[in-house]
Design a protein around this motif. Structure first.
Motif, PDB file in Angstrom:
ATOM      1  N   MET A 189       0.811  -1.224   0.000  1.00  0.00           N
ATOM      2  CA  MET A 189       0.000   0.000   0.000  1.00  0.00           C
ATOM      3  C   MET A 189       0.844   1.273   0.000  1.00  0.00           C
ATOM      4  O   MET A 189       0.548   2.216  -0.722  1.00  0.00           O
ATOM      5  N   ILE A 190       1.872   1.312   0.845  1.00  0.00           N
ATOM      6  CA  ILE A 190       2.670   2.545   0.974  1.00  0.00           C
ATOM      7  C   ILE A 190       4.061   2.299   0.384  1.00  0.00           C
ATOM      8  O   ILE A 190       4.823   1.472   0.913  1.00  0.00           O
ATOM      9  N   PRO A 191       4.397   2.975  -0.709  1.00  0.00           N
ATOM     10  CA  PRO A 191       5.686   2.721  -1.354  1.00  0.00           C
ATOM     11  C   PRO A 191       6.853   3.243  -0.524  1.00  0.00           C
ATOM     12  O   PRO A 191       6.672   4.069   0.377  1.00  0.00           O
ATOM     13  N   TYR A 192       8.012   2.745  -0.872  1.00  0.00           N
ATOM     14  CA  TYR A 192       9.239   3.097  -0.133  1.00  0.00           C
ATOM     15  C   TYR A 192       9.416   4.612  -0.019  1.00  0.00           C
ATOM     16  O   TYR A 192       9.775   5.118   1.041  1.00  0.00           O
ATOM     17  N   GLU A 193       9.127   5.314  -1.082  1.00  0.00           N
ATOM     18  CA  GLU A 193       9.323   6.773  -1.121  1.00  0.00           C
ATOM     19  C   GLU A 193       8.487   7.487  -0.056  1.00  0.00           C
ATOM     20  O   GLU A 193       8.767   8.623   0.299  1.00  0.00           O
ATOM     21  N   GLU A 194       7.438   6.823   0.437  1.00  0.00           N
ATOM     22  CA  GLU A 194       6.567   7.470   1.442  1.00  0.00           C
ATOM     23  C   GLU A 194       6.763   6.869   2.833  1.00  0.00           C
ATOM     24  O   GLU A 194       5.849   6.843   3.645  1.00  0.00           O
ATOM     25  N   ARG A 195       7.963   6.385   3.100  1.00  0.00           N
ATOM     26  CA  ARG A 195       8.231   5.720   4.383  1.00  0.00           C
ATOM     27  C   ARG A 195       7.891   6.610   5.581  1.00  0.00           C
ATOM     28  O   ARG A 195       7.498   6.117   6.637  1.00  0.00           O
ATOM     29  N   ASN A 196       8.016   7.913   5.425  1.00  0.00           N
ATOM     30  CA  ASN A 196       7.699   8.811   6.549  1.00  0.00           C
ATOM     31  C   ASN A 196       6.262   8.624   7.051  1.00  0.00           C
ATOM     32  O   ASN A 196       5.972   8.885   8.210  1.00  0.00           O
ATOM     33  N   ARG A 197       5.366   8.100   6.196  1.00  0.00           N
ATOM     34  CA  ARG A 197       3.974   7.878   6.632  1.00  0.00           C
ATOM     35  C   ARG A 197       3.861   6.775   7.679  1.00  0.00           C
ATOM     36  O   ARG A 197       2.844   6.648   8.350  1.00  0.00           O
ATOM     37  N   VAL A 198       4.887   5.919   7.773  1.00  0.00           N
ATOM     38  CA  VAL A 198       4.826   4.824   8.749  1.00  0.00           C
ATOM     39  C   VAL A 198       5.910   4.973   9.823  1.00  0.00           C
ATOM     40  O   VAL A 198       6.323   4.003  10.436  1.00  0.00           O
ATOM     41  N   SER A 199       6.320   6.206  10.062  1.00  0.00           N
ATOM     42  CA  SER A 199       7.417   6.415  11.013  1.00  0.00           C
ATOM     43  C   SER A 199       7.037   5.940  12.426  1.00  0.00           C
ATOM     44  O   SER A 199       7.908   5.549  13.198  1.00  0.00           O
ATOM     45  N   GLY A 200       5.759   5.936  12.757  1.00  0.00           N
ATOM     46  CA  GLY A 200       5.305   5.473  14.074  1.00  0.00           C
ATOM     47  C   GLY A 200       5.651   4.018  14.338  1.00  0.00           C
ATOM     48  O   GLY A 200       5.798   3.595  15.485  1.00  0.00           O
ATOM     49  N   TYR A 201       5.778   3.200  13.276  1.00  0.00           N
ATOM     50  CA  TYR A 201       6.222   1.810  13.468  1.00  0.00           C
ATOM     51  C   TYR A 201       7.552   1.749  14.183  1.00  0.00           C
ATOM     52  O   TYR A 201       7.833   0.845  14.936  1.00  0.00           O
ATOM     53  N   PHE A 202       8.431   2.680  13.754  1.00  0.00           N
ATOM     54  CA  PHE A 202       9.833   2.583  14.165  1.00  0.00           C
ATOM     55  C   PHE A 202      10.128   3.439  15.391  1.00  0.00           C
ATOM     56  O   PHE A 202      11.246   3.468  15.867  1.00  0.00           O
ATOM     57  N   ASP A 203       9.124   4.118  15.890  1.00  0.00           N
ATOM     58  CA  ASP A 203       9.278   4.941  17.091  1.00  0.00           C
ATOM     59  C   ASP A 203       8.889   4.067  18.287  1.00  0.00           C
ATOM     60  O   ASP A 203       7.711   3.891  18.600  1.00  0.00           O
ATOM     61  N   LEU A 204       9.913   3.529  18.946  1.00  0.00           N
ATOM     62  CA  LEU A 204       9.664   2.541  19.995  1.00  0.00           C
ATOM     63  C   LEU A 204       9.055   3.138  21.263  1.00  0.00           C
ATOM     64  O   LEU A 204       8.705   2.410  22.186  1.00  0.00           O
ATOM     65  N   SER A 205       8.908   4.488  21.289  1.00  0.00           N
ATOM     66  CA  SER A 205       8.226   5.073  22.442  1.00  0.00           C
ATOM     67  C   SER A 205       6.705   5.010  22.265  1.00  0.00           C
ATOM     68  O   SER A 205       5.948   5.271  23.188  1.00  0.00           O
ATOM     69  N   VAL A 206       6.255   4.633  21.063  1.00  0.00           N
ATOM     70  CA  VAL A 206       4.813   4.467  20.825  1.00  0.00           C
ATOM     71  C   VAL A 206       4.438   3.045  21.240  1.00  0.00           C
ATOM     72  O   VAL A 206       4.839   2.068  20.596  1.00  0.00           O
ATOM     73  N   VAL A 207       3.689   2.918  22.333  1.00  0.00           N
ATOM     74  CA  VAL A 207       3.347   1.589  22.871  1.00  0.00           C
ATOM     75  C   VAL A 207       1.877   1.571  23.319  1.00  0.00           C
ATOM     76  O   VAL A 207       1.197   2.588  23.282  1.00  0.00           O
ATOM     77  N   GLY A 208       1.419   0.404  23.734  1.00  0.00           N
ATOM     78  CA  GLY A 208       0.092   0.254  24.337  1.00  0.00           C
ATOM     79  C   GLY A 208      -1.018   0.775  23.444  1.00  0.00           C
ATOM     80  O   GLY A 208      -1.038   0.540  22.241  1.00  0.00           O
ATOM     81  N   GLU A 209      -1.947   1.524  24.065  1.00  0.00           N
ATOM     82  CA  GLU A 209      -3.134   2.034  23.354  1.00  0.00           C
ATOM     83  C   GLU A 209      -2.759   2.882  22.133  1.00  0.00           C
ATOM     84  O   GLU A 209      -3.415   2.840  21.101  1.00  0.00           O
ATOM     85  N   ARG A 233       5.125  -4.529  22.435  1.00  0.00           N
ATOM     86  CA  ARG A 233       4.802  -3.088  22.426  1.00  0.00           C
ATOM     87  C   ARG A 233       3.317  -2.865  22.718  1.00  0.00           C
ATOM     88  O   ARG A 233       2.926  -1.870  23.322  1.00  0.00           O
ATOM     89  N   LEU A 234       2.496  -3.812  22.291  1.00  0.00           N
ATOM     90  CA  LEU A 234       1.052  -3.665  22.517  1.00  0.00           C
ATOM     91  C   LEU A 234       0.639  -4.112  23.919  1.00  0.00           C
ATOM     92  O   LEU A 234      -0.180  -3.472  24.570  1.00  0.00           O
ATOM     93  N   TYR A 235       1.183  -5.245  24.339  1.00  0.00           N
ATOM     94  CA  TYR A 235       0.636  -5.900  25.543  1.00  0.00           C
ATOM     95  C   TYR A 235       1.635  -6.080  26.679  1.00  0.00           C
ATOM     96  O   TYR A 235       1.281  -6.600  27.733  1.00  0.00           O
ATOM     97  N   GLY A 236       2.914  -5.722  26.430  1.00  0.00           N
ATOM     98  CA  GLY A 236       3.927  -5.935  27.470  1.00  0.00           C
ATOM     99  C   GLY A 236       4.723  -7.201  27.199  1.00  0.00           C
ATOM    100  O   GLY A 236       4.284  -8.091  26.479  1.00  0.00           O
ATOM    101  N   VAL A 237       5.885  -7.269  27.812  1.00  0.00           N
ATOM    102  CA  VAL A 237       6.806  -8.398  27.585  1.00  0.00           C
ATOM    103  C   VAL A 237       6.226  -9.662  28.217  1.00  0.00           C
ATOM    104  O   VAL A 237       5.706  -9.632  29.328  1.00  0.00           O
ATOM    105  N   ARG A 238       6.327 -10.766  27.458  1.00  0.00           N
ATOM    106  CA  ARG A 238       5.834 -12.030  27.999  1.00  0.00           C
ATOM    107  C   ARG A 238       6.974 -12.720  28.745  1.00  0.00           C
ATOM    108  O   ARG A 238       8.009 -13.012  28.167  1.00  0.00           O
ATOM    109  N   GLU A 239       6.739 -12.975  30.020  1.00  0.00           N
ATOM    110  CA  GLU A 239       7.819 -13.409  30.895  1.00  0.00           C
ATOM    111  C   GLU A 239       8.399 -14.769  30.531  1.00  0.00           C
ATOM    112  O   GLU A 239       9.585 -15.004  30.654  1.00  0.00           O
ATOM    113  N   ASN A 240       7.556 -15.706  30.066  1.00  0.00           N
ATOM    114  CA  ASN A 240       8.043 -17.079  29.896  1.00  0.00           C
ATOM    115  C   ASN A 240       8.430 -17.401  28.453  1.00  0.00           C
ATOM    116  O   ASN A 240       8.562 -18.562  28.091  1.00  0.00           O
TER     117      ASN A 240
END
Ligand SMILES: O=P(O)(O)OC[C@H]1O[C@H](OP(=O)(O)OP(=O)(O)O)[C@H](O)[C@@H]1O
Ligand SMILES: O=c1cc[nH]c(=O)[nH]1
Length: 205
Positions: A11-31, A194-201
């Motif tokens: 859907m999103i070509p390489y040239e528009e990678r900035n549109r998915v920058s939130g994927y790579f921002d590891l401070s974006v977590v949970g809700e 990132r969504l649910y927390g680290v799984r301990e086991n």
């Protein structure tokens, strides 16, 4: 990354990678991360699902845990579709996935069902391949399968089409590659964690 395959739709070509920058921002977590993945799923649905489709004779199969972030939105787009979850676990040393449990038994006439598999990350493709193999035992047909994912790499995608040439794959965006530890590049972290927390086991499975 300009890799092409007749059954791959990006859907999103390489040239528009900035549109998915939130994927790579590891401070974006949970809700916040769930919303980002959900909003991209809405966009991907517009691309992957025909306009008048409400999910008649369809089943949505989220691969747990992270696949729920996409199926939660897809069910709104396809309100008539059934949902059958599959819980996939991976040994994080070997990266080998296995099925913990599934809800496929409840689906009537699987051989005639249209299927939408959801999972945000497609890395080695082990999880998707295991899901397709498991679905086959229940009678689901590859030619009826659409895989919806956020982010995937060429090596994993090639494995899928080599073994399952009839499935269709709709991807939000193409990764550059995969790291030795099985994570995609650019690094997006572990989607489930990132969504649910680290799984301990995780390491002992
Ligand atoms: O293509 P693969 O190499 O199989 O890797 C991708 C899998 O890894 C992630 O799940 P994870 O095992 O982290 O589980 P989780 O969603 O429960 O955290 C992701 O959601 C995929 O299912
Ligand atoms: O890049 C990856 C690989 C596996 N699982 C993820 O969530 N991301």
């Amino acid at each position: 990354m300009n890799y092409k395959h007749p059954n791959l739709f990006v859907m999103i070509p390489y040239e528009e990678r900035n549109r998915v920058s939130g994927y790579f921002d590891l401070s974006v977590v949970g809700e916040e991360y769930a919303k980002l993945l959900g909003d991209l799923t809405d966009e991907l649905s517009t691309y992957a699902v025909s306009k008048n489709d409400v999910g008649e004779n369809a089943v949505i199969i989220p691969i747990l845990r992270a696949g729920m972030s996409m199926s939660n939105r897809l069910t709104k787009r396809l309100p008539k579709a059934d949902v059958a979850r599959i819980s996939m676990r991976r040994n994080l040393h070997t990266l080998k996935p296995f099925v913990a449990w599934d809800e496929f038994e409840q689906i009537k006439e699987p051989e005639s069902k249209r299927v939408f598999i959801t999972d945000p990350a497609l890395a080695t493709a082990g999880s998707i391949l295991k899901t397709l193999e498991h679905m086959k035992k229940y009678g689901f047909k590859d030619e009826n399968v659409v895989i919806m994912a956020m982010f995937g790499c060429q090596s994993g995608i090639e494995r899928i089409f080599k073994e399952h040439p009839e499935v269709k794959l709709f991807l939000v965006h193409m990764a550059d590659g995969i790291r030795e530890d099985g994570y995609l590049l650019p690094y997006n972290g572990d989607t489930g964690d990132r969504l649910y927390g680290v799984r301990e086991n995780e390491y002992v499975i």
